[in-house]
Design an enzyme around this catalytic site. Structure first.
Site, PDB file in Angstrom:
ATOM      1  N   ARG A 110       0.799  -1.207   0.000  1.00  0.00           N
ATOM      2  CA  ARG A 110       0.000   0.000   0.000  1.00  0.00           C
ATOM      3  C   ARG A 110       0.842   1.273   0.000  1.00  0.00           C
ATOM      4  NH1 ARG A 110      -3.900  -1.688   4.935  1.00  0.00           N
ATOM      5  NH2 ARG A 110      -2.682  -3.603   5.028  1.00  0.00           N
TER       6      ARG A 110
ATOM      7  N   ASP B 236      14.330  -1.069   1.613  1.00  0.00           N
ATOM      8  CA  ASP B 236      14.963  -1.268   2.912  1.00  0.00           C
ATOM      9  C   ASP B 236      15.934  -2.454   2.779  1.00  0.00           C
ATOM     10  OD1 ASP B 236      15.331  -1.991   5.682  1.00  0.00           O
ATOM     11  OD2 ASP B 236      13.544  -0.885   6.198  1.00  0.00           O
TER      12      ASP B 236
ATOM     13  N   LYS C 235      17.180   3.191   1.864  1.00  0.00           N
ATOM     14  CA  LYS C 235      18.021   3.046   3.068  1.00  0.00           C
ATOM     15  C   LYS C 235      19.133   2.077   2.712  1.00  0.00           C
ATOM     16  CE  LYS C 235      14.613   3.222   6.830  1.00  0.00           C
ATOM     17  NZ  LYS C 235      13.949   2.322   7.816  1.00  0.00           N
TER      18      LYS C 235
ATOM     19  N   VAL D 294      10.783   5.647   9.532  1.00  0.00           N
ATOM     20  CA  VAL D 294      10.059   6.755   8.902  1.00  0.00           C
ATOM     21  C   VAL D 294       8.586   6.427   8.644  1.00  0.00           C
ATOM     22  CG1 VAL D 294      12.066   7.856   7.854  1.00  0.00           C
ATOM     23  CG2 VAL D 294      10.874   6.048   6.602  1.00  0.00           C
TER      24      VAL D 294
ATOM     25  N   ASP E 132       3.572   3.689   6.659  1.00  0.00           N
ATOM     26  CA  ASP E 132       2.852   3.533   7.933  1.00  0.00           C
ATOM     27  C   ASP E 132       3.719   3.071   9.089  1.00  0.00           C
ATOM     28  OD1 ASP E 132       3.179   0.848   6.782  1.00  0.00           O
ATOM     29  OD2 ASP E 132       1.924   0.196   8.445  1.00  0.00           O
TER      30      ASP E 132
HETATM   31  C1  PRP Z   1       7.176  -1.948   3.001  1.00  0.00           C
HETATM   32  C2  PRP Z   1       7.456  -0.879   1.966  1.00  0.00           C
HETATM   33  C3  PRP Z   1       8.203  -1.620   0.883  1.00  0.00           C
HETATM   34  C4  PRP Z   1       8.931  -2.697   1.636  1.00  0.00           C
HETATM   35  C5  PRP Z   1      10.376  -2.350   1.740  1.00  0.00           C
HETATM   36  O1  PRP Z   1       6.040  -2.651   2.642  1.00  0.00           O
HETATM   37  O2  PRP Z   1       6.278  -0.314   1.477  1.00  0.00           O
HETATM   38  O3  PRP Z   1       7.310  -2.206  -0.031  1.00  0.00           O
HETATM   39  O4  PRP Z   1       8.326  -2.780   2.939  1.00  0.00           O
HETATM   40  O5  PRP Z   1      11.069  -3.269   2.543  1.00  0.00           O
HETATM   41  P1  PRP Z   1      12.163  -4.288   2.044  1.00  0.00           P
HETATM   42  O6  PRP Z   1      13.089  -3.550   1.119  1.00  0.00           O
HETATM   43  O7  PRP Z   1      12.844  -4.676   3.336  1.00  0.00           O
HETATM   44  O8  PRP Z   1      11.500  -5.443   1.387  1.00  0.00           O
HETATM   45  P2  PRP Z   1       5.073  -3.440   3.650  1.00  0.00           P
HETATM   46  O9  PRP Z   1       5.298  -4.908   3.503  1.00  0.00           O
HETATM   47  O10 PRP Z   1       5.223  -2.849   5.038  1.00  0.00           O
HETATM   48  O11 PRP Z   1       3.631  -3.110   3.071  1.00  0.00           O
HETATM   49  P3  PRP Z   1       2.875  -1.720   2.813  1.00  0.00           P
HETATM   50  O12 PRP Z   1       3.514  -1.068   1.597  1.00  0.00           O
HETATM   51  O13 PRP Z   1       1.475  -2.144   2.555  1.00  0.00           O
HETATM   52  O14 PRP Z   1       2.999  -0.843   4.053  1.00  0.00           O
END
Ligand code: PRP
Length: 183
Positions: free
Chosen positions: A45, A105, A133, A155, A161
């Site tokens: 999302r 990340d 990051k 963040v 979120d």
């Molecule tokens: C978060 C963010 C990225 C991902 C990055 O998604 O939106 O898509 O993590 O992390 P990574 O590089 O360690 O894989 P999340 O799974 O929290 O879902 P969301 O986008 O619905 O918040």
């Protein structure tokens, strides 16, 4: 997750984000000169705010689609296992595709999604992440375009979120927990 007390300190202002997106959009338009139609894929999302602002700066023929991949769920740490919760509506074979991510990340999400979409044989596939990051990276991947490189801070805002909260902040903020501060 227990509800910890925290405050949010502004890290990147709405104005800086808007200026950076304008510059990125201009680079993307140049890179895709001659492209008949660009399929812009938002990863749900977190990217919903970024993709909305980005496509409005791209005065070219775009089609918007979404993919939902999740590695974090409600957790604060990556599960390193990426699940596809919602697939694209459209076909991307032979097409020009731009994948839009809010943050890279560990890199597991973007790497997995790029691998999946490349297996569908797009003509060209590029990626853009608003935030990066690099210090957290566990797999070798870098977005074709990055908005801002940031340190390893927690963040929120502009789509991102904390346990599903704060996605609607117009800026990127840094979470500062107040329940472990001396006081
Ligand atoms: C978060 C963010 C990225 C991902 C990055 O998604 O939106 O898509 O993590 O992390 P990574 O590089 O360690 O894989 P999340 O799974 O929290 O879902 P969301 O986008 O619905 O918040």
């Amino acid at each position: 997750m227990p509800h910890r007390a925290y405050v949010i300190d502004e890290m990147i202002s709405a104005k800086s984000i808007a200026a950076r997106i304008e510059a990125l959009a201009s680079e993307i338009k140049t890179a895709f000169t001659g492209t008949e139609k660009l399929i812009v894929v938002g990863l749900l999302r977190g990217s919903f705010v970024f993709i909305a602002d980005l496509v409005r700066e791209l005065d070219m023929n775009v089609e918007v689609d979404f993919l939902e991949a999740s590695s974090y769920g409600e957790a604060m740490e990556s599960s390193r296992e990426v699940r596809i919760l919602k697939d694209l509506r459209g076909e991307i074979g032979g097409k020009d595709v731009l994948v839009v991510e809010d943050i890279v990340d560990t890199g597991f999400t973007l790497k997995h999604v790029v691998g999946l979409l490349m297996s569908r044989n797009p003509r060209r596939l590029e990626t853009i992440a608003l935030l990066d990051k690099p210090s957290r990276r566990e797999v070798d991947i870098k977005a074709s375009w990055t908005g801002f490189e940031i340190p390893d801070a927690f963040v929120v805002g502009y789509g991102i979120d904390f346990a599903q909260r704060n996605r609607n902040l117009p800026y990127i903020g840094k979470v500062r927990f107040t329940d472990d501060e001396p006081g």
